[in-house]
Design a protein around this motif. Structure first.
Motif, PDB file in Angstrom:
ATOM      1  N   ASP A  95       0.810  -1.222   0.000  1.00 21.70           N
ATOM      2  CA  ASP A  95       0.000   0.000   0.000  1.00 21.70           C
ATOM      3  C   ASP A  95       0.846   1.276   0.000  1.00 21.70           C
ATOM      4  OD1 ASP A  95       1.027  -0.151   2.545  1.00 21.70           O
ATOM      5  OD2 ASP A  95      -0.899   0.018   3.585  1.00 21.70           O
ATOM      6  N   ALA A  96       2.163   1.147  -0.165  1.00 21.60           N
ATOM      7  CA  ALA A  96       3.032   2.328  -0.133  1.00 21.60           C
ATOM      8  C   ALA A  96       2.805   3.204  -1.359  1.00 21.60           C
ATOM      9  CB  ALA A  96       4.495   1.891  -0.060  1.00 21.60           C
ATOM     10  N   GLN A  97       2.885   4.517  -1.151  1.00 19.73           N
ATOM     11  CA  GLN A  97       2.763   5.465  -2.255  1.00 19.73           C
ATOM     12  C   GLN A  97       4.123   5.613  -2.935  1.00 19.73           C
ATOM     13  OE1 GLN A  97      -0.281   6.910  -3.152  1.00 19.73           O
ATOM     14  NE2 GLN A  97      -0.973   5.390  -1.651  1.00 19.73           N
ATOM     15  N   GLY A  98       4.157   5.593  -4.238  1.00 22.88           N
ATOM     16  CA  GLY A  98       5.401   5.764  -4.982  1.00 22.88           C
ATOM     17  C   GLY A  98       5.623   4.626  -5.953  1.00 22.88           C
ATOM     18  N   ALA A  99       6.136   4.962  -7.133  1.00 22.93           N
ATOM     19  CA  ALA A  99       6.349   3.960  -8.177  1.00 22.93           C
ATOM     20  C   ALA A  99       7.789   3.922  -8.670  1.00 22.93           C
ATOM     21  CB  ALA A  99       5.415   4.248  -9.363  1.00 22.93           C
ATOM     22  N   ARG A 100       8.646   4.822  -8.143  1.00 19.99           N
ATOM     23  CA  ARG A 100      10.035   4.883  -8.591  1.00 19.99           C
ATOM     24  C   ARG A 100      10.959   4.815  -7.388  1.00 19.99           C
ATOM     25  NH1 ARG A 100      10.995  10.328 -10.926  1.00 19.99           N
ATOM     26  NH2 ARG A 100       9.851  10.868  -9.017  1.00 19.99           N
ATOM     27  N   LEU A 101      12.196   4.398  -7.637  1.00 23.11           N
ATOM     28  CA  LEU A 101      13.174   4.359  -6.561  1.00 23.11           C
ATOM     29  C   LEU A 101      13.361   5.738  -5.944  1.00 23.11           C
ATOM     30  CD1 LEU A 101      15.234   2.766  -4.922  1.00 23.11           C
ATOM     31  CD2 LEU A 101      16.899   3.171  -6.756  1.00 23.11           C
TER      32      LEU A 101
END
Length: 256
Positions: A95-101
């Motif tokens: 459920d974490a927000q973010g799609a990039r390192l």
């Protein structure tokens, strides 16, 4: 003599690992009856009595080179990797927000050990190539501990080697709470080694034949397909980033 196969030795794979060792011993006609399972593998890796073990590429190139000889590299047929190679899987909570390192490098980064290629060196090099830097590293002592720390909210991201992640998905309920964010580039996998004074040729032959002789259940448990000859130069060509800041303060150098 000492033999150990510590890198993917967990309760669910122990019987298969023991089968592999017994087959190696039968092929050679000598060797310890049972595998060493010390908590700290460095004592085995650095012993002149070492007959066979498996280490990581980073310890090999930084501390073990010249003290051990490469026997061969197990191939786990990992997707996207040449035979005998592996990569790191960077995981975050589902459920974490973010799609990039870039969305996670300033957050809590769980790593197993500063002397780990997959847990520290590979993600640090991967981040650096993107102009990023891991700023809040947390040492956990093991890949499963790193993944669990993320699943339980004590860390936000972790780097797990691809074979360890495969086994976690099979056996650890907490893996279902994680998702893959990205993968690092492939590097040479975890090599099998013997003490430098030993003749590695018969050990290599015995290990190759033992892998081929595994029964279907053991082969499936270990995901083990073959033994690959990867030259020393390929291991030495992998970059070694600085140790995490906490490890640098504690040790002054990369250590096990």
């Amino acid at each position: 003599m000492i033999a150990s196969l510590p890198m993917y030795d967990r309760p669910e794979t122990r019987a298969a690992t023991d089968q592999l060792w017994h087959l190696v011993r039968e092929e050679l006609g000598y060797g310890p009856k049972t595998l060493s399972r010390r908590q700290d593998p460095w004592a085995d890796w650095q012993s002149p009595e070492l007959m066979l073990s498996q280490t990581c590429g980073l310890p090999y190139r930084t501390r073990l080179r010249g003290r051990v000889a490469l026997v061969g590299t197990p191939d786990f047929a990992l997707e996207g990797c040449p035979p005998g190679y592996y990569h790191s899987i960077l995981v975050v909570r589902r459920d974490a927000q973010g799609a990039r390192l870039a969305d996670f490098t300033a957050q809590r980064f769980a790593y197993n050990d500063p002397a780990s290629q997959s847990g520290w060196a590979a993600p640090a090099a991967y981040a650096k190539a993107q102009g990023l830097r891991i700023t809040d590293p947390i040492q956990t002592g093991g890949h499963a501990a790193s993944a669990r720390a993320v699943a339980e909210g004590r860390a936000d991201i972790a780097a797990i080697d691809a074979q360890s992640w495969r086994l976690m998905q099979r056996h650890d309920a907490f893996a279902a709470r994680l998702r893959v964010l990205c993968k690092t580039w492939p590097t040479p996998g975890l090599p099998c080694i013997t003490a430098i004074a030993h003749d590695r040729a018969p050990i290599r032959t015995a290990l190759r034949r033992a892998i081929a002789a595994l029964d279907d259940e053991a082969r499936s448990a270990l995901c083990l397909h073959a033994l690959i000859d990867i030259p020393e130069a390929a291991y030495l060509a992998v970059p070694t980033p600085a140790a995490p800041a906490a490890a640098q303060r504690a040790n002054g150098h990369i250590s096990g």
